[in-house]
Design a protein around this motif. Structure first.
Motif, PDB file in Angstrom:
ATOM      1  N   ILE A  45       1.000  -1.362  -0.026  1.00 29.69           N
ATOM      2  CA  ILE A  45       0.110   0.013  -0.065  1.00 29.69           C
ATOM      3  C   ILE A  45       0.927   1.209  -0.059  1.00 29.69           C
ATOM      4  O   ILE A  45       0.689   2.110  -0.932  1.00 29.69           O
ATOM      5  CB  ILE A  45      -0.938  -0.159   1.311  1.00 29.69           C
ATOM      6  N   ARG A  46       2.009   1.140   0.762  1.00 27.97           N
ATOM      7  CA  ARG A  46       2.855   2.276   0.745  1.00 27.97           C
ATOM      8  C   ARG A  46       3.465   2.613  -0.873  1.00 27.97           C
ATOM      9  O   ARG A  46       3.578   3.767  -1.368  1.00 27.97           O
ATOM     10  CB  ARG A  46       4.191   2.084   1.796  1.00 27.97           C
ATOM     11  N   GLN A  47       4.048   1.468  -1.095  1.00 29.33           N
ATOM     12  CA  GLN A  47       4.388   1.542  -2.768  1.00 29.33           C
ATOM     13  C   GLN A  47       3.435   2.147  -3.611  1.00 29.33           C
ATOM     14  O   GLN A  47       3.517   3.172  -4.385  1.00 29.33           O
ATOM     15  CB  GLN A  47       4.855   0.343  -3.275  1.00 29.33           C
ATOM     16  N   ALA A  48       2.047   1.836  -3.502  1.00 31.92           N
ATOM     17  CA  ALA A  48       0.978   2.298  -4.468  1.00 31.92           C
ATOM     18  C   ALA A  48       0.810   3.773  -4.245  1.00 31.92           C
ATOM     19  O   ALA A  48       0.540   4.452  -5.001  1.00 31.92           O
ATOM     20  CB  ALA A  48      -0.429   1.548  -4.045  1.00 31.92           C
ATOM     21  N   HIS A  49       0.790   4.191  -2.940  1.00 30.22           N
ATOM     22  CA  HIS A  49       0.691   5.628  -2.468  1.00 30.22           C
ATOM     23  C   HIS A  49       1.850   6.277  -3.099  1.00 30.22           C
ATOM     24  O   HIS A  49       1.466   7.502  -3.621  1.00 30.22           O
ATOM     25  CB  HIS A  49       0.598   5.790  -1.276  1.00 30.22           C
ATOM     26  N   ARG A  50       3.015   5.828  -3.001  1.00 31.52           N
ATOM     27  CA  ARG A  50       4.179   6.695  -3.789  1.00 31.52           C
ATOM     28  C   ARG A  50       3.955   6.691  -5.138  1.00 31.52           C
ATOM     29  O   ARG A  50       4.156   7.991  -5.680  1.00 31.52           O
ATOM     30  CB  ARG A  50       5.418   6.069  -3.115  1.00 31.52           C
ATOM     31  N   GLN A  51       3.232   6.077  -5.816  1.00 30.61           N
ATOM     32  CA  GLN A  51       3.114   6.151  -7.202  1.00 30.61           C
ATOM     33  C   GLN A  51       1.885   6.808  -7.687  1.00 30.61           C
ATOM     34  O   GLN A  51       2.022   7.238  -8.626  1.00 30.61           O
ATOM     35  CB  GLN A  51       2.886   4.512  -7.927  1.00 30.61           C
ATOM     36  N   PHE A  56       4.991  18.248  -7.089  1.00 29.37           N
ATOM     37  CA  PHE A  56       4.719  19.872  -6.894  1.00 29.37           C
ATOM     38  C   PHE A  56       4.231  20.375  -8.207  1.00 29.37           C
ATOM     39  O   PHE A  56       3.348  21.165  -8.316  1.00 29.37           O
ATOM     40  CB  PHE A  56       5.624  20.651  -6.085  1.00 29.37           C
ATOM     41  N   PHE A  57       5.144  20.408  -9.109  1.00 31.33           N
ATOM     42  CA  PHE A  57       4.953  21.274 -10.579  1.00 31.33           C
ATOM     43  C   PHE A  57       3.828  20.503 -11.117  1.00 31.33           C
ATOM     44  O   PHE A  57       2.858  21.373 -11.592  1.00 31.33           O
ATOM     45  CB  PHE A  57       6.206  21.182 -11.328  1.00 31.33           C
ATOM     46  N   ARG A  58       3.581  19.459 -11.429  1.00 31.69           N
ATOM     47  CA  ARG A  58       2.377  18.775 -11.958  1.00 31.69           C
ATOM     48  C   ARG A  58       0.880  19.502 -11.128  1.00 31.69           C
ATOM     49  O   ARG A  58       0.059  19.831 -11.835  1.00 31.69           O
ATOM     50  CB  ARG A  58       2.380  17.297 -12.087  1.00 31.69           C
ATOM     51  N   TRP A  59       1.153  19.261 -10.039  1.00 31.44           N
ATOM     52  CA  TRP A  59      -0.107  19.603  -9.004  1.00 31.44           C
ATOM     53  C   TRP A  59      -0.513  21.318  -9.290  1.00 31.44           C
ATOM     54  O   TRP A  59      -1.623  21.682  -9.565  1.00 31.44           O
ATOM     55  CB  TRP A  59       0.215  19.529  -7.411  1.00 31.44           C
ATOM     56  N   LEU A  60       0.748  21.803  -9.302  1.00 30.43           N
ATOM     57  CA  LEU A  60       0.764  23.764  -9.447  1.00 30.43           C
ATOM     58  C   LEU A  60       0.131  23.810 -11.095  1.00 30.43           C
ATOM     59  O   LEU A  60      -0.941  24.558 -10.716  1.00 30.43           O
ATOM     60  CB  LEU A  60       2.133  24.222  -9.680  1.00 30.43           C
ATOM     61  N   VAL A  61       0.283  23.122 -12.108  1.00 35.11           N
ATOM     62  CA  VAL A  61      -0.267  23.337 -13.208  1.00 35.11           C
ATOM     63  C   VAL A  61      -1.682  22.765 -13.433  1.00 35.11           C
ATOM     64  O   VAL A  61      -2.335  23.474 -14.350  1.00 35.11           O
ATOM     65  CB  VAL A  61       0.765  22.827 -14.417  1.00 35.11           C
ATOM     66  N   THR A  62      -1.793  21.781 -12.800  1.00 35.66           N
ATOM     67  CA  THR A  62      -3.434  21.102 -12.798  1.00 35.66           C
ATOM     68  C   THR A  62      -4.193  21.809 -11.683  1.00 35.66           C
ATOM     69  O   THR A  62      -5.457  21.387 -11.921  1.00 35.66           O
ATOM     70  CB  THR A  62      -3.151  19.594 -12.962  1.00 35.66           C
ATOM     71  N   ASN A  63      -3.899  22.333 -10.872  1.00 34.48           N
ATOM     72  CA  ASN A  63      -4.683  22.868  -9.551  1.00 34.48           C
ATOM     73  C   ASN A  63      -5.718  24.032 -10.355  1.00 34.48           C
ATOM     74  O   ASN A  63      -5.169  24.754 -11.374  1.00 34.48           O
ATOM     75  CB  ASN A  63      -3.513  23.378  -8.670  1.00 34.48           C
ATOM     76  N   TYR A 119       0.515   9.414  -0.594  1.00 35.13           N
ATOM     77  CA  TYR A 119       0.088   9.950  -1.886  1.00 35.13           C
ATOM     78  C   TYR A 119      -0.266  11.393  -2.000  1.00 35.13           C
ATOM     79  O   TYR A 119      -0.646  11.841  -2.896  1.00 35.13           O
ATOM     80  CB  TYR A 119      -0.944   9.256  -2.332  1.00 35.13           C
ATOM     81  N   LEU A 120       0.147  12.101  -0.683  1.00 30.83           N
ATOM     82  CA  LEU A 120       0.094  13.515  -0.641  1.00 30.83           C
ATOM     83  C   LEU A 120       1.392  14.140  -0.977  1.00 30.83           C
ATOM     84  O   LEU A 120       2.345  13.923  -0.239  1.00 30.83           O
ATOM     85  CB  LEU A 120      -0.837  14.003   0.377  1.00 30.83           C
ATOM     86  N   ASN A 121       1.389  15.283  -1.775  1.00 24.62           N
ATOM     87  CA  ASN A 121       2.462  16.018  -1.887  1.00 24.62           C
ATOM     88  C   ASN A 121       2.618  16.976  -0.613  1.00 24.62           C
ATOM     89  O   ASN A 121       1.952  17.055  -0.071  1.00 24.62           O
ATOM     90  CB  ASN A 121       2.966  16.849  -3.213  1.00 24.62           C
ATOM     91  N   PHE A 122       3.628  17.881  -0.532  1.00 17.33           N
ATOM     92  CA  PHE A 122       3.838  18.469   0.703  1.00 17.33           C
ATOM     93  C   PHE A 122       2.915  19.716   0.624  1.00 17.33           C
ATOM     94  O   PHE A 122       2.652  20.101   1.752  1.00 17.33           O
ATOM     95  CB  PHE A 122       5.290  19.155   0.805  1.00 17.33           C
ATOM     96  N   ILE A 123       2.569  20.354  -0.394  1.00 17.14           N
ATOM     97  CA  ILE A 123       1.399  21.100  -0.550  1.00 17.14           C
ATOM     98  C   ILE A 123      -0.046  20.568  -0.018  1.00 17.14           C
ATOM     99  O   ILE A 123      -0.703  21.223   0.823  1.00 17.14           O
ATOM    100  CB  ILE A 123       1.288  21.844  -1.727  1.00 17.14           C
ATOM    101  N   GLU A 124      -0.155  19.574  -0.476  1.00 18.31           N
ATOM    102  CA  GLU A 124      -1.380  18.847  -0.123  1.00 18.31           C
ATOM    103  C   GLU A 124      -1.312  18.599   1.498  1.00 18.31           C
ATOM    104  O   GLU A 124      -2.313  18.522   2.113  1.00 18.31           O
ATOM    105  CB  GLU A 124      -1.502  17.843  -1.107  1.00 18.31           C
ATOM    106  N   LYS A 125      -0.179  18.089   1.961  1.00 17.46           N
ATOM    107  CA  LYS A 125      -0.141  17.842   3.203  1.00 17.46           C
ATOM    108  C   LYS A 125      -0.212  19.131   4.305  1.00 17.46           C
ATOM    109  O   LYS A 125      -0.819  19.189   5.236  1.00 17.46           O
ATOM    110  CB  LYS A 125       1.071  17.194   3.701  1.00 17.46           C
TER     111      LYS A 125
END
Length: 200
Positions: A45-51, A56-63, A119-125
């Motif tokens: 599950i940890r591995q699936a979460h990491r995938q 951050f950059f993808r999150w920034l442009v798709t947000n 599965y959360l990046n640092f901004i989402e956290k």
């Protein structure tokens, strides 16, 4: 409050507690285990979460743009939120011992565990931490104010009220004047007993 209503409230409370425990047990057994303050997932599950984690950059442009634009307004609310926290915590620390009311444990209401989700990046956290603090604080404040209301005025309103705190259902009926002072004293005595955390 008549005996039948009191019995029904007790049954509802017991059933809600049982349901909450069962749901938590099912979620925990299926996905994670809680060890102290740490939440542990199985390796797969940890591995699936990491995938699934968005960079951050993808999150920034798709947000959504409105989320970025309103961000400063949302995060500026930290000032009144922290002030509320300080004021209500000070009130509880100074007045509850005088009244003989058992203090509300903030750790029962303000819970930070979403930052352990891979599965959360640092901004989402960061967002999750902010929301956990704000919503947990409101629940914490509601319980403190609910206990205060129970101490001073455990009487229901004549009109229906939305969003009542967890203690409200057990308050005296509007206009129930018979033996009011004696009943008020019973509420106050119960507030001094050690209590489990209330639902919010």
């Amino acid at each position: 409050m008549n005996e039948k209503i009191r019995q029904l409230l007790d049954q509802m409370s017991t059933l809600e507690d049982d349901l909450r425990r069962e749901v938590q047990a099912q979620e925990a057994s299926a996905l994670y285990q809680i060890k102290g303050k740490r939440v542990e997932f199985e390796a797969a599950i940890r591995q699936a979460h990491r995938q699934l984690k968005t960079s951050f950059f993808r999150w920034l442009v798709t947000n959504r743009p409105q989320n970025l634009i309103t961000g400063p307004i949302i995060y500026s609310m930290i000032v009144p939120i922290v002030m509320l926290d300080l004021c209500v915590s000070f009130y509880q620390a100074t007045c509850f011992p005088i009244y003989g009311i058992t203090k509300v444990r903030r750790s029962d209401y303000i819970v930070f565990d979403r930052q352990q989700l891979g599965y959360l990046n640092f901004i989402e956290k960061f967002h999750c931490t902010y929301c956990a603090y704000g919503n947990g604080l409101i629940a914490y404040v509601s319980e403190i104010i609910g206990r205060t209301e129970e101490y001073f005025c455990p009487i229901k309103h004549a009109r229906k009220m939305l969003g009542a705190h967890s203690r409200y259902a057990r308050f005296l009926a509007y206009g129930e004047a018979q033996d009011y002072e004696a009943k008020l004293e019973q509420f106050r005595v119960r507030l001094g007993d050690k209590q489990p955390p209330e639902r919010t």
